[in-house]
Each structure stands twice: as C-alpha cells, then as structure tokens.
Design a protein around this motif. Structure first.
Motif, PDB file in Angstrom:
ATOM      1  N   TYR A 123      37.775 -83.467 -69.367  1.00 58.51           N
ATOM      2  CA  TYR A 123      36.683 -82.738 -68.725  1.00 58.51           C
ATOM      3  C   TYR A 123      35.579 -83.690 -68.279  1.00 58.51           C
ATOM      4  N   ALA A 124      35.156 -84.579 -69.176  1.00 59.42           N
ATOM      5  CA  ALA A 124      34.091 -85.536 -68.842  1.00 59.42           C
ATOM      6  C   ALA A 124      34.549 -86.490 -67.749  1.00 59.42           C
ATOM      7  N   ARG A 125      35.796 -86.946 -67.834  1.00 56.79           N
ATOM      8  CA  ARG A 125      36.304 -87.866 -66.806  1.00 56.79           C
ATOM      9  C   ARG A 125      36.342 -87.197 -65.438  1.00 56.79           C
ATOM     10  N   THR A 126      36.697 -85.914 -65.404  1.00 59.15           N
ATOM     11  CA  THR A 126      36.717 -85.182 -64.138  1.00 59.15           C
ATOM     12  C   THR A 126      35.310 -85.058 -63.567  1.00 59.15           C
ATOM     13  N   GLN A 127      34.340 -84.751 -64.420  1.00 54.40           N
ATOM     14  CA  GLN A 127      32.959 -84.631 -63.976  1.00 54.40           C
ATOM     15  C   GLN A 127      32.440 -85.943 -63.400  1.00 54.40           C
ATOM     16  N   VAL A 128      32.723 -87.043 -64.108  1.00 52.53           N
ATOM     17  CA  VAL A 128      32.252 -88.351 -63.665  1.00 52.53           C
ATOM     18  C   VAL A 128      32.939 -88.763 -62.372  1.00 52.53           C
ATOM     19  N   GLU A 129      34.235 -88.524 -62.284  1.00 52.26           N
ATOM     20  CA  GLU A 129      34.978 -88.901 -61.078  1.00 52.26           C
ATOM     21  C   GLU A 129      34.437 -88.163 -59.860  1.00 52.26           C
ATOM     22  N   LEU A 130      34.140 -86.878 -60.014  1.00 56.98           N
ATOM     23  CA  LEU A 130      33.577 -86.108 -58.913  1.00 56.98           C
ATOM     24  C   LEU A 130      32.236 -86.703 -58.478  1.00 56.98           C
ATOM     25  N   ALA A 131      31.385 -87.010 -59.450  1.00 58.86           N
ATOM     26  CA  ALA A 131      30.070 -87.581 -59.130  1.00 58.86           C
ATOM     27  C   ALA A 131      30.224 -88.928 -58.422  1.00 58.86           C
ATOM     28  N   GLN A 132      31.189 -89.734 -58.855  1.00 59.49           N
ATOM     29  CA  GLN A 132      31.402 -91.043 -58.231  1.00 59.49           C
ATOM     30  C   GLN A 132      31.881 -90.913 -56.792  1.00 59.49           C
ATOM     31  N   TYR A 133      32.817 -90.007 -56.552  1.00 61.39           N
ATOM     32  CA  TYR A 133      33.320 -89.822 -55.193  1.00 61.39           C
ATOM     33  C   TYR A 133      32.233 -89.316 -54.254  1.00 61.39           C
ATOM     34  N   GLU A 134      31.401 -88.399 -54.748  1.00 63.05           N
ATOM     35  CA  GLU A 134      30.320 -87.885 -53.909  1.00 63.05           C
ATOM     36  C   GLU A 134      29.303 -88.979 -53.598  1.00 63.05           C
ATOM     37  N   TYR A 135      29.127 -89.892 -54.530  1.00 66.49           N
ATOM     38  CA  TYR A 135      28.227 -91.024 -54.310  1.00 66.49           C
ATOM     39  C   TYR A 135      28.850 -92.025 -53.333  1.00 66.49           C
ATOM     40  N   LYS A 184      38.040 -74.298 -62.741  1.00 65.17           N
ATOM     41  CA  LYS A 184      39.015 -73.791 -63.706  1.00 65.17           C
ATOM     42  C   LYS A 184      38.588 -74.128 -65.137  1.00 65.17           C
ATOM     43  N   ILE A 185      38.140 -75.379 -65.340  1.00 66.52           N
ATOM     44  CA  ILE A 185      37.695 -75.786 -66.677  1.00 66.52           C
ATOM     45  C   ILE A 185      36.441 -75.017 -67.073  1.00 66.52           C
ATOM     46  N   ASP A 186      35.537 -74.791 -66.095  1.00 65.71           N
ATOM     47  CA  ASP A 186      34.309 -74.042 -66.372  1.00 65.71           C
ATOM     48  C   ASP A 186      34.620 -72.653 -66.908  1.00 65.71           C
ATOM     49  N   ARG A 187      35.637 -72.016 -66.306  1.00 69.13           N
ATOM     50  CA  ARG A 187      36.038 -70.681 -66.773  1.00 69.13           C
ATOM     51  C   ARG A 187      36.553 -70.740 -68.202  1.00 69.13           C
ATOM     52  N   GLN A 188      37.343 -71.778 -68.494  1.00 70.01           N
ATOM     53  CA  GLN A 188      37.857 -71.940 -69.853  1.00 70.01           C
ATOM     54  C   GLN A 188      36.716 -72.161 -70.840  1.00 70.01           C
ATOM     55  N   MET A 189      35.744 -72.998 -70.427  1.00 71.23           N
ATOM     56  CA  MET A 189      34.595 -73.271 -71.289  1.00 71.23           C
ATOM     57  C   MET A 189      33.770 -72.004 -71.513  1.00 71.23           C
ATOM     58  N   GLU A 190      33.624 -71.205 -70.450  1.00 71.45           N
ATOM     59  CA  GLU A 190      32.864 -69.955 -70.563  1.00 71.45           C
ATOM     60  C   GLU A 190      33.551 -69.005 -71.535  1.00 71.45           C
ATOM     61  N   SER A 267      27.501 -82.241 -61.337  1.00 75.70           N
ATOM     62  CA  SER A 267      28.820 -82.382 -61.966  1.00 75.70           C
ATOM     63  C   SER A 267      28.811 -81.934 -63.422  1.00 75.70           C
ATOM     64  N   PHE A 268      27.672 -82.133 -64.105  1.00 76.18           N
ATOM     65  CA  PHE A 268      27.586 -81.790 -65.520  1.00 76.18           C
ATOM     66  C   PHE A 268      26.945 -80.415 -65.733  1.00 76.18           C
ATOM     67  N   LYS A 269      27.135 -79.536 -64.737  1.00 77.16           N
ATOM     68  CA  LYS A 269      26.547 -78.197 -64.804  1.00 77.16           C
ATOM     69  C   LYS A 269      26.994 -77.455 -66.051  1.00 77.16           C
ATOM     70  N   SER A 270      28.271 -77.536 -66.380  1.00 77.39           N
ATOM     71  CA  SER A 270      28.786 -76.805 -67.539  1.00 77.39           C
ATOM     72  C   SER A 270      28.245 -77.370 -68.845  1.00 77.39           C
ATOM     73  N   THR A 271      28.043 -78.700 -68.874  1.00 79.13           N
ATOM     74  CA  THR A 271      27.430 -79.295 -70.052  1.00 79.13           C
ATOM     75  C   THR A 271      26.036 -78.727 -70.245  1.00 79.13           C
ATOM     76  N   LEU A 272      25.318 -78.577 -69.134  1.00 74.30           N
ATOM     77  CA  LEU A 272      23.970 -78.028 -69.192  1.00 74.30           C
ATOM     78  C   LEU A 272      23.988 -76.520 -69.478  1.00 74.30           C
ATOM     79  N   ASP A 273      25.137 -75.871 -69.244  1.00 75.43           N
ATOM     80  CA  ASP A 273      25.247 -74.447 -69.585  1.00 75.43           C
ATOM     81  C   ASP A 273      25.054 -74.228 -71.081  1.00 75.43           C
ATOM     82  N   GLU A 274      25.428 -75.219 -71.892  1.00 69.54           N
ATOM     83  CA  GLU A 274      25.208 -75.115 -73.329  1.00 69.54           C
ATOM     84  C   GLU A 274      23.714 -74.988 -73.628  1.00 69.54           C
TER      85      GLU A 274
END
Length: 403
Positions: A123-135, A184-190, A267-274
């Motif tokens: 999950y964390a690797r996916t979040q970071v990878e997305l942020a890196q690609y957008e950058y 998809k992961i966000d739904r699982q986390m929710e 990218s870390f929106k779900s982390t902040l959902d906590e």
C-alpha cells in the motif's frame, strides 16, 4: 575481528535563497531541516550556498554568479547531488542540470526519495510510486540523459531505474493504473476501519521525528519501528490499547513536515483518513526542537486542510528530558532574553496556560510523566465512550492506581 563496515554517504551541497518573504534566519532553519532530510536519504552535506535575491531566478533559481560558484565547487569536490530547498520548475531543473552536470534535486524530490526508501507495505509503495510519477511527468524531457538514473543513489530510487525509455504516455497510463489500485485498496481500508466496531479511535499526529512511534510503543507495548531520522515510518499502525478497563484503538500516522509535497498529501489520503475518523487527536510535539512552535503551526495547517482543525486534541509535549534552555550570564547586559531561554515552567505559563489541562509534558523515551498522560487519555476516552453509549454498563474505576 571483523571491522564494522562504515556507511558510504553520497556527497551533496544545499542551495537556498534569502528573499523578501524569507529572511536569513528562516533560510537557515529550512536548510538545517534539509540537511537532516539529506542525511536521512543517505547523503552527507559538504557545503551550503545561500544567495540574497528579491525573487528566485525563473531560469536557474539562483543568479549566474552564484551558479558559477556552485559549479566550481561541484567539479572540484566531486559532488554527487545538488539539492535546492524549494521545489524547482521543470524548466529550472533542466537548465541547472545542463550547467552542473550532476544530479539535481529539490525538497520535494528529496522527500519523495526518502518515502521510496521507507515504504514497506504494498500500500505504501503504491502511494509513493504514484506521487513520484506525478512529480516526474512534467520533468521527463531530457531527464534520463542528464541523470543516468541507472547509477542509483539519492533521488534514484523508485520508478525509472530500469525503464529509461519511459515516455509521457506510459507514465500517464501508469498513473491511471496506480490510482485505480489505490481506490481498490482504499475501499478495503474503509471496510477494515468499519469492522473495528464501536471502539473509540485515538490518533497520534505531529511533525516528523517528534517521537510518535516511541510513544506508540510505550503505550501499546508494541514494536513499531522508531529511529532518529525523518519519516522513520510511513504505514499507519493501529493497535488496540487498554488503560484501566477501557479499550480503544490507537493509530500512529505518518509525520508532517513544512513544504510537504502536494503529491504526497493526495497519495496518502487514506493514511490521513485515520486522522479524519479519529475521535481524539494526540498532537505530539518535540519541545526540545528550537522551532517547535513552527512545527505546531505546520501540523495545524495540514489538519485544517483535511478538515480536522476542530477535532478534540491533547497537546503532548515530548522529549522534556532533552529540553535545555539557553542560559544568560548574570553580568550579561547585552543578550536579549527570548523564548529560547524559557524554562519548562515558564513555557507552561505562556500560551500553554490557555490550553490548560490539554497540555501534557512527557518523555516517552525515559517514561517521564506517563502516569499523568495515561490518566488524561483515559478520562478523554471514557468521556467519549459514555457520550456514545450512555446506557452501557461499563465500569469505570474512580481511581486508576493500576494504570
């Protein structure tokens, strides 16, 4: 006897500017933090370059004279990376690379690189990878030939290490795929959060490296990774904690930082959902840091951006064992007394006094004042529980000697 292998740090220099909105004191504070970020990423800062300029140069961030000075130092000392304190535009980064012929990073790129190192779960690797690609997307032109990303080192981790032929279309497709994966992961986390039942939720928030994970370990008797580096942990850790006879859920969240890249916030929106879904926030502050008041303001700003500014919060001032105020000699009639000279008691009588019992002073590492901390958290959690379940036959001890 085998000799202990030393860490091979990459040589780097830092660049900052003094502008109309950023004085010399502020620049030095930011560069101190940037140096700690560089160390966390595996670099060793050899020199700092600071230029006084009205506004950053739109082409090269700093003026031509200062750029020549940096170029000479880089060549003479075989510097691997030049790191700028502010986020560079794609044009600035491209122009600077052509001049210096070495790796060019800005604060955002450096933070993303640290996150790439620290990400442990999928999950964390996916979040970071997305942020890196957008950058990286607006910076693709000429990037690969100048940086030779196969070399590795600071700023070279994550996407792009093996696919040098990556173009904008492939990156956009990858971004779209990662976003779908995160949904998809966000739904699982929710669903996971929903399955935790009706337990009260408490979240540790605060600036990076203030001792949240250490406090988490002490309270929950768990083994959350803690280290004296920035962003030691990225993944949110949730533990069931029982104080007295009262159970609740405690979350350790990713640390905040000044100039936090917008890509990471998204990218870390779900982390902040906590944090969003928490009933109580424990805002941990490193009171031994000379700029802890700015850290508080930075965290409060991000909490406001995610809609959590009005949440019930306890301020937890940590590392009191490391707090050492500056001293002034009795015969010193020149030095002006500032907040840097305040004792803990004097701090408690300043604006902390307005917080009242919502301010606690502890040392998680040395376990100082933890009984008071546990009692305060217990009272808050109990009040939330009673409000939520007024007819619950929960037994609350009047005295918590067993805590």
């Amino acid at each position: 006897m085998l000799e202990k292998k030393s860490i091979d740090y990459e040589k780097a220099v830092l660049v900052g500017v003094i502008t109309q909105t950023q004085d010399e004191t502020k620049v030095n504070e930011y560069l101190d933090e940037l140096e700690f970020l560089t160390y966390t990423a595996g670099g060793e800062v050899k020199k700092r370059f600071v230029q006084r300029i009205d506004v950053p140069n739109p082409k090269t961030y700093i003026g031509s004279g200062k750029m020549e000075e940096v170029e000479h130092y880089v060549k003479e000392n075989e510097i691997g990376s030049v790191i700028f304190d502010d986020e560079l535009t794609p044009a600035q980064q491209n122009n600077i690379e052509k001049i210096l012929r070495c790796k060019i990073l800005d604060r955002t790129g450096l933070i993303l690189d640290i996150f790439a190192q620290r990400a442990q779960t999928s999950y964390a690797r996916t979040q970071v990878e997305l942020a890196q690609y957008e950058y990286l997307l607006p910076r693709l032109t000429g990037l690969w030939t100048h940086l030779e990303r196969q070399r590795g080192g600071i700023g070279m981790r994550g996407p792009g290490e093996t696919e040098i032929e990556t173009d904008r279309r492939i990156v956009r497709d990858r971004i779209a795929l990662l976003k779908k994966k995160l949904v998809k992961i966000d739904r699982q986390m929710e669903t996971q959060r929903g399955n935790r039942g009706a337990l009260v939720r408490v979240a540790l928030v605060g600036y990076t490296n203030v001792g949240k994970s250490t406090l988490m370990n002490v309270i929950s008797k768990s083994e959350v990774f803690a280290e004296n580096k920035l962003f030691a942990t990225l993944d949110t850790t949730v533990r069931k904690v029982v104080i007295g006879n009262l159970p609740f859920l405690l979350s350790d969240t990713v640390g905040f930082i000044r100039k936090l890249p917008t890509q990471l916030v998204e990218s870390f929106k779900s982390t902040l959902d906590e944090v969003r879904e928490a009933d109580l926030l424990l805002h941990v502050v490193d009171i031994s840091h000379p700029n802890f008041e700015e850290h508080i303001a930075s965290v409060n700003q991000i909490l406001g951006e995610i809609g959590c500014a009005e949440k019930k919060t306890i301020m937890v001032f940590n590392k009191i064992d490391q707090y050492h105020p500056e001293t002034i000699e009795e015969d010193d009639l020149v030095t002006e007394r500032t907040s840097a000279h305040f004792t803990l008691e004097e701090w408690k009588n300043t604006w902390f006094n307005k917080i009242g019992d919502r301010a606690l002073f502890i040392s998680a590492l040395n376990k100082e004042n933890l009984e008071e901390f546990r009692k305060r958290v217990y009272d808050e959690v109990r009040d939330i529980h009673v409000t939520r379940f007024p007819y619950n036959n929960f037994l609350y001890p009047e005295h918590l000697d067993e805590l």
